[in-house]
Write an enzyme that holds these catalytic residues in place. Sequence first.
Site, PDB file in Angstrom:
ATOM      1  N   TYR A  35       0.807  -1.153  -0.122  1.00 43.76           N
ATOM      2  CA  TYR A  35      -0.050  -0.011   0.112  1.00 43.76           C
ATOM      3  C   TYR A  35       0.754   1.265   0.055  1.00 43.76           C
ATOM      4  CZ  TYR A  35      -3.970  -3.171   1.041  1.00 43.76           C
ATOM      5  OH  TYR A  35      -4.796  -4.085   0.920  1.00 43.76           O
ATOM      6  N   LYS A  45       3.733 -15.408   1.450  1.00 43.96           N
ATOM      7  CA  LYS A  45       3.743 -16.204   0.234  1.00 43.96           C
ATOM      8  C   LYS A  45       5.119 -16.480  -0.122  1.00 43.96           C
ATOM      9  CE  LYS A  45       0.793 -16.943  -2.549  1.00 43.96           C
ATOM     10  NZ  LYS A  45       0.252 -18.378  -2.801  1.00 43.96           N
ATOM     11  N   ASP A  67      -2.719 -18.225   1.214  1.00 41.95           N
ATOM     12  CA  ASP A  67      -3.783 -18.726   0.425  1.00 41.95           C
ATOM     13  C   ASP A  67      -4.246 -19.827   1.428  1.00 41.95           C
ATOM     14  OD1 ASP A  67      -1.470 -19.787  -0.143  1.00 41.95           O
ATOM     15  OD2 ASP A  67      -1.918 -20.549  -1.930  1.00 41.95           O
ATOM     16  N   ASP A  98      -5.230  -7.220   5.731  1.00 40.82           N
ATOM     17  CA  ASP A  98      -6.155  -6.522   5.431  1.00 40.82           C
ATOM     18  C   ASP A  98      -7.301  -7.659   5.130  1.00 40.82           C
ATOM     19  OD1 ASP A  98      -8.078  -4.643   4.705  1.00 40.82           O
ATOM     20  OD2 ASP A  98      -7.082  -3.856   2.893  1.00 40.82           O
ATOM     21  N   ASP A 158     -10.431  -9.199   8.153  1.00 39.20           N
ATOM     22  CA  ASP A 158     -11.600  -8.984   7.747  1.00 39.20           C
ATOM     23  C   ASP A 158     -12.539 -10.504   7.776  1.00 39.20           C
ATOM     24  OD1 ASP A 158     -11.835  -6.470   7.806  1.00 39.20           O
ATOM     25  OD2 ASP A 158     -12.317  -6.258   5.458  1.00 39.20           O
TER      26      ASP A 158
END
Length: 370
Positions: free
Chosen positions: A143, A194, A227, A251, A255
């Site tokens: 970001y 990852k 993942d 992020d 959630d």
Amino acid sequence: MTANKKLLILPGDGIGPEVMAEVERVIGWLSDHERATFDVGNGLVGGAAYDAHGTPLTDETMAEAMNADAVLLGAVGGPKWDGLAFEVKPERGLLRLRKEMELFANLRPAVVFDALADASTLKLDVVQGLDIMIVRELTGGIYFGEPRGVEDIGGGERRGVNTQVYTTPEIHRVLRVAFELARKRSNRVCSVEKANVMESGLLWREEAQKIHDAEFADVELSHMYADNCAMQLVRDPRQFDVIVTDNLFGDMLSDEAAMLTGSLGMLPSASLGAADESGRRKALYEPVHGSAPDITGQGAANPLACILSFSLCLRYSFAMAADADMIDKAVENVLAGGMRTADIMQDGKARVSTSVMGEAVTTEMEKLLG
Ligand code: NAD
């Protein structure tokens, strides 16, 4: 009685002041019962600050936040301020606080209270008793990484770029927060990236292991690809204690974990900065929900996310674990007793207002004190 603790309260907009009033009730209770005295300051943030001063956060309020042991924020924003210029939008006040306090670790607990377990979209036997903590790196990663932008590459085509970048100090400091938290919980950290396809992920994994081996060998560390973590969170979320991950994966995973619990009105959060020489961290505590303009002024807001954020504040900024435990238990008991605000209403339960819910929490704390 414990020493004075400097707390800055910024109720903000919409239901922010309504839910914060219930936190102030809890603070009053703690003080009346001589559990702790707080040196409480109050300030404006968001649209409320814009209306009064033409800016969503004044320099004075920013200075008070830097000076406080902890900042408690309600929520910012609402349709009244939607048309404002970008740099004075209510959200800019919150972003300025996060940036200048250098709050790099975002803590999002996902706790399923027994009484609300069937509000989750997952099966009861998957989520019952869930208590996990997601630690998301908040100030680095894709970001913020450079280069970034969209460029013309000729022939009417364009190219968009964002860069995932992490330095070792950025990785170390958020990992340290996660390990320290785990020591106060079930002593397990799962570090998520990852590493199979991203160099920055491989660096994250190696450095997580290094910090573990050098400073936190007593904490159990595992590594997981992001993942797979997303799948495991819905398959068997209780396998986790503390999950630590970067800004982007955090992020999404925070959630996802939040939704395991079923209700926005129940979700607290904390954002922590670097520790100073005395070990004190700058810290901001706030409910995950927004200012809920659709229910503002109706006494319908659920104050529990904000009260639980204050409980995090007691636990992590003031080392008042016993009092934090008491608040958490009081919330659990109130829910078990059948009280519900509109957002968590279920058949056969009693619908109550914001203030009745807040009062029920302190009444329950009274009982717990015996
Ligand atoms: P929201 O979280 O305010 O509301 C979403 C839905 O959940 C609404 O129906 C609302 O009534 C309900 N809800 C939220 N909190 C509740 C509570 N405590 N009790 C009962 N019901 C609750 O999100 P939104 O509608 O997308 O945004 C509204 C405003 O809040 C916008 O201006 C947005 O920018 C702002 N916002 C601020 C923050 C923050 O301050 N951290 C976070 C998200 C959104």
